[in-house]
Design a protein around this motif. Structure first.
Motif, PDB file in Angstrom:
ATOM      1  N   GLY A 758      94.955 -25.247 -20.919  1.00  0.00           N
ATOM      2  CA  GLY A 758      94.453 -25.567 -22.241  1.00  0.00           C
ATOM      3  C   GLY A 758      95.302 -24.938 -23.320  1.00  0.00           C
ATOM      4  O   GLY A 758      96.360 -24.345 -23.057  1.00  0.00           O
ATOM      5  N   PRO A 759      94.835 -25.002 -24.550  1.00  0.00           N
ATOM      6  CA  PRO A 759      95.616 -24.457 -25.659  1.00  0.00           C
ATOM      7  C   PRO A 759      95.534 -22.947 -25.739  1.00  0.00           C
ATOM      8  O   PRO A 759      94.638 -22.318 -25.167  1.00  0.00           O
ATOM      9  N   VAL A 760      96.484 -22.368 -26.463  1.00  0.00           N
ATOM     10  CA  VAL A 760      96.371 -20.960 -26.821  1.00  0.00           C
ATOM     11  C   VAL A 760      95.135 -20.792 -27.704  1.00  0.00           C
ATOM     12  O   VAL A 760      94.926 -21.560 -28.650  1.00  0.00           O
ATOM     13  N   ARG A 761      94.302 -19.822 -27.373  1.00  0.00           N
ATOM     14  CA  ARG A 761      93.098 -19.562 -28.152  1.00  0.00           C
ATOM     15  C   ARG A 761      93.251 -18.281 -28.956  1.00  0.00           C
ATOM     16  O   ARG A 761      93.653 -17.253 -28.413  1.00  0.00           O
ATOM     17  N   VAL A 762      92.940 -18.345 -30.227  1.00  0.00           N
ATOM     18  CA  VAL A 762      92.875 -17.153 -31.068  1.00  0.00           C
ATOM     19  C   VAL A 762      91.426 -16.686 -31.077  1.00  0.00           C
ATOM     20  O   VAL A 762      90.519 -17.455 -31.388  1.00  0.00           O
ATOM     21  N   LEU A 763      91.207 -15.439 -30.714  1.00  0.00           N
ATOM     22  CA  LEU A 763      89.854 -14.938 -30.518  1.00  0.00           C
ATOM     23  C   LEU A 763      89.300 -14.288 -31.781  1.00  0.00           C
ATOM     24  O   LEU A 763      90.039 -13.711 -32.581  1.00  0.00           O
ATOM     25  N   GLY A 764      87.990 -14.363 -31.887  1.00  0.00           N
ATOM     26  CA  GLY A 764      87.286 -13.738 -32.985  1.00  0.00           C
ATOM     27  C   GLY A 764      86.470 -12.556 -32.512  1.00  0.00           C
ATOM     28  O   GLY A 764      86.596 -12.100 -31.365  1.00  0.00           O
TER      29      GLY A 764
END
Length: 778
Positions: A758-764
């Motif tokens: 999947g895509p690169v995820r930027v976390l919160g």
């Protein structure tokens, strides 16, 4: 304070009504306060000076100025009372009576009738005379048992609350980067997930008892250059975020801590106490902290005297207040008149003062200090007469027993012989050798010669004699940990030569600022055993008598010269008042050793201080003659039995926002019951930044009878593979993630992998922090 203000009837305002929302109560109170009264709520006061023993620390505030009297301070109100129980020896009744008197004076001294928050040290138990002395934090880490640590913290908190204490200055969440640092003994270990998980458990225990937990030291203190106390921390933003900050994230979210204490250090030239990006941008903005930030003792003054980023007390106060420090501890110096002058003069906006006092009063409202009751009165039945009851000692015993690490065993343990035993070494008969520097006997008791320990602390000699009742036990204490005399060494060797078994007790004597070999300000230049202990060990081993080396210490020491020559090696990190019995129980086999190393043990005294959480280039390679490999790695520890690992199962693929199930079967193939700490590690073979060779992702303590097996399953969310990427945002990247399960960070018999897609995820801030484990018999 003018007579008109004093007579204004302020005591009966709406902030007294607990039925009103806290925010409304606090706002009504702040609106009526003068700048002096607001500043008063931000100040601490050390009501019981350390005399006659002298100061706890050298030149504590670097000023030499006489302290103001309590009557002078409380005219505008007071934020905190410092260590009423933990500065000099007092019984619970004496301390409670003193606290009631102080609280009444504080409340009567200000026109709003507000009492003070009372704080105490509580790292290894409430630091007061006669209270239970629990194992030190590295022992918490060695237990790999956060549930038990939570129970210990809850017991500590219950004792504190019954005495009228509101806030505890613990836990320490500094991740050890160089164990030569003297304050290693205050830290849980060298892995941020272990530190965060165990630290959050401690926080939960303290907070559910009604005591405010204080996370410290925010942040980077333990990464100081050359492991020197208060030295600068040479660290980039990625290590800062992924290693040092991570335990604080866990303790805030998973534990619910309501206070944070800043670090003494500076990172890249910015002292933590003056760092607005750290204390406001990161802590409050990114991590969502809404509680109170307190200064480490004299930390605001140090902006002037040590860091030299402030030219006066007023400058230091302005820097700290703007950065986000809400309270000055341990006693008022900068947040008093110097701060008020800046506010009155317009150089410090009163809005900053309002921000801090709102946070402080909100906490006071939660603690009942705005309700009109005298906070120091405690419950109707008064303070506990006994601060070391059997239930506390049982918890101390259980944690000590779970934390003893069997490093090596050539077959001599468990000892079943009946011949004479020689117990030698500087810690053979020293109860204080069981305790860290933040225990009352070592922290304060040394200033009071002749003072009893206050609780029963069996020495190793007492415990060994009790454990081996049929054996002759000859004890040769062999002098001080730093300076054993030639005669002591000769006597120890002679006793060893005449025995069937020798137990050699080595390690540390904790103290402060050079008064010990471990503790705050007691940093080490190398990993060599303190003083002449290596000579002592050489003399004893040369006798040829089977020798078990027992380390009672606050840090790991280089044991390469002893490994292979000693019959066994046992490590106990300041195991507390019940620690001697725990060690003796392991020697006899009555107890199953289940502790695992929270800190790697170096091979040589000059070994580079590289923790297990290192990159491939930071490990051994052909382009350097220096090998940083430890003698015993993080997670290592032996038992009396053998556990085999098999049948690794893992999902082959998962999305970058999904969960991977990893499981393995663990079987006890020996003839004794035992406890295994099953450890899961992950690795990222290709990433956009340099990653550690592997990192701890989860663990489970599993006790199995002989021949029995269990399947241990870990639910690993993709967020547990996240890291700070090239643009300093936390991300999960697609690709292969390597999986390993085994006995330690280097003994990993089962290996596999999963591919994240999947895509690169930027976390919160809602990212998943933990890896739950389940154990199912098979």
């Amino acid at each position: 304070m003018t007579e008109a203000l004093s007579a204004a009837g302020a005591v009966g305002g709406p902030w007294r009504d607990p039925a009103l929302p806290v925010a409304d109560r606090v706002a009504a109170l702040v609106a009526r306060m003068t700048p002096e009264e607001k500043a008063g709520q931000l100040a601490g006061y050390w009501a019981m000076p350390a005399a006659p023993g002298g100061p706890v620390a050298p030149m504590e505030d670097d000023s030499g100025e006489p302290a103001a009297t309590l009557d002078e301070v409380v005219r505008s109100g007071l934020g905190q009372l410092t260590r009423v129980f933990g500065t000099a020896p007092v019984t619970p009744a004496e301390g409670a009576a003193r606290l009631r008197d102080l609280q009444r004076r504080v409340a009567a001294g200000n026109r709003f009738g507000i009492g003070a928050i009372v704080h105490e040290e509580c790292l290894t138990g409430l630091m007061t005379w006669g209270a239970t002395l629990y194992p030190a934090p590295p022992a918490w880490g060695a237990s790999f048992d956060p549930e038990l640590v939570e129970q210990v913290a809850a017991a500590i908190g219950a004792d504190m609350r019954r005495l009228g204490v509101h806030q505890g200055l613990a836990p320490v969440l500094d991740v050890v980067r160089d164990a030569r640092w003297g304050r290693t003994e205050e830290c849980v270990g060298e892995d941020p997930y272990l530190v965060g998980t165990v630290g959050a458990a401690y926080v939960r225990g303290l907070e559910r008892s009604g005591v405010v937990a204080t996370l410290k030291h925010f942040v980077g203190y333990s990464a100081s250059r050359a492991a020197r106390n208060m030295a600068p921390a040479p660290m980039g933003p990625r290590e800062f975020a992924d290693v040092m900050v991570e335990p604080f994230v866990m303790a805030l979210r998973e534990g619910g801590a309501r206070a944070v204490m800043h670090s003494y250090t500076d990172t890249d030239g910015m002292p933590a106490a003056a760092d607005e990006r750290l204390l406001t941008g990161l802590l409050r903005g990114e991590l969502g902290f809404t509680g109170v930030v307190v200064s480490d003792y004299f930390g605001i003054s140090f902006l002037e005297s040590r860091h030299r980023v402030a030219g006066s007390r007023g400058d230091a106060a302005a820097l700290a207040l703007r950065a986000g420090i809400d309270m000055e501890l341990p006693t008022v110096r900068c947040y008093g008149e110097p701060l008020v002058e800046r506010v009155r003069g317009g150089t410090v906006p009163e809005e900053l003062l309002d921000r801090a006092v709102t946070r402080v009063l909100t906490l006071k409202a939660e603690l009942g200090l705005l309700d009109g009751a005298t906070a120091g009165d405690g419950p109707e039945d008064g303070p506990p007469a006994d601060l070391d009851p059997p239930a506390n000692r049982d918890l101390a015993r259980r944690l000590a027993e779970e934390s003893v690490v069997l490093l090596a065993n050539g077959g001599v343990l468990p000892w079943t012989g009946r011949g004479p035993i020689a117990l030698v070494g500087p810690l053979a008969d020293d109860p204080a050798g069981m305790l860290g520097c933040y225990s009352f006997p070592n922290h304060v008791g040394g200033h009071h010669p002749g003072l009893p320990l206050g609780v029963a602390i069996p020495s190793l000699a007492e415990a060994v004699r009790a454990e081996f009742g049929d054996a002759e036990v000859r004890v040769v204490a062999a002098g001080d940990v730093r300076v054993p005399a030639d005669a002591d060494i000769a006597a120890a060797a002679s006793a060893a030569a005449e025995a069937d078994l020798c137990v050699l007790a080595l390690g540390d004597r904790a103290g402060l600022f050079g008064r010990g070999t471990s503790g705050e300000g007691c940093d080490a230049a190398t990993f060599a055993l303190p003083g002449r202990q290596a000579e002592l060990a050489e003399a004893v081993l040369a006798t040829g008598t089977p020798t078990v080396v027992v380390l009672l210490s606050g840090r790991p020491y280089a044991l390469g010269a002893l490994a292979g020559r000693a019959a066994a090696l046992v490590q106990a990190f300041f195991p507390g008042e019940e620690g001697a019995g725990a060690v003796a129980g392991v020697l006899s086999g009555r107890l199953d050793p289940s502790g695992r190393l929270p800190l790697s043990v170096p091979r040589d005294p000059a070994s580079p201080p590289v923790p297990y959480l290192r990159s491939r280039m930071d490990a051994a390679h052909d382009w350097s003659t220096v090998d940083p490999a430890p003698l015993y790695p993080f997670g290592h520890g032996l038992t009396w039995t053998r556990f085999d690992y098999s049948d690794l199962r893992t999902d082959e693929r998962a999305p970058t926002d999904g969960t991977v199930t990893v499981s393995a079967v663990v079987r006890n193939t020996g003839d004794r019951a035992g406890t295994e700490v099953v450890q899961l590690y992950l690795a990222d073979p290709v990433a956009s930044v340099v990653r550690p060779e592997r990192w701890l992702a989860g663990w489970a303590r599993v006790r199995l009878e002989p021949g029995r097996a269990a399947r241990v399953a870990f639910a690993v969310h993709a967020d547990r593979t996240s890291f700070t990427g090239p643009d300093l945002r936390r991300v999960v990247e697609p690709g292969v993630v390597e999986i390993a399960v085994g006995r330690s960070s280097q003994d990993l018999p089962l290996r596999g992998s999963v591919t994240l897609e999947g895509p690169v995820r930027v976390l919160g801030p809602d990212r998943v922090l933990t890896v739950p484990a389940t154990v199912t018999p098979v």
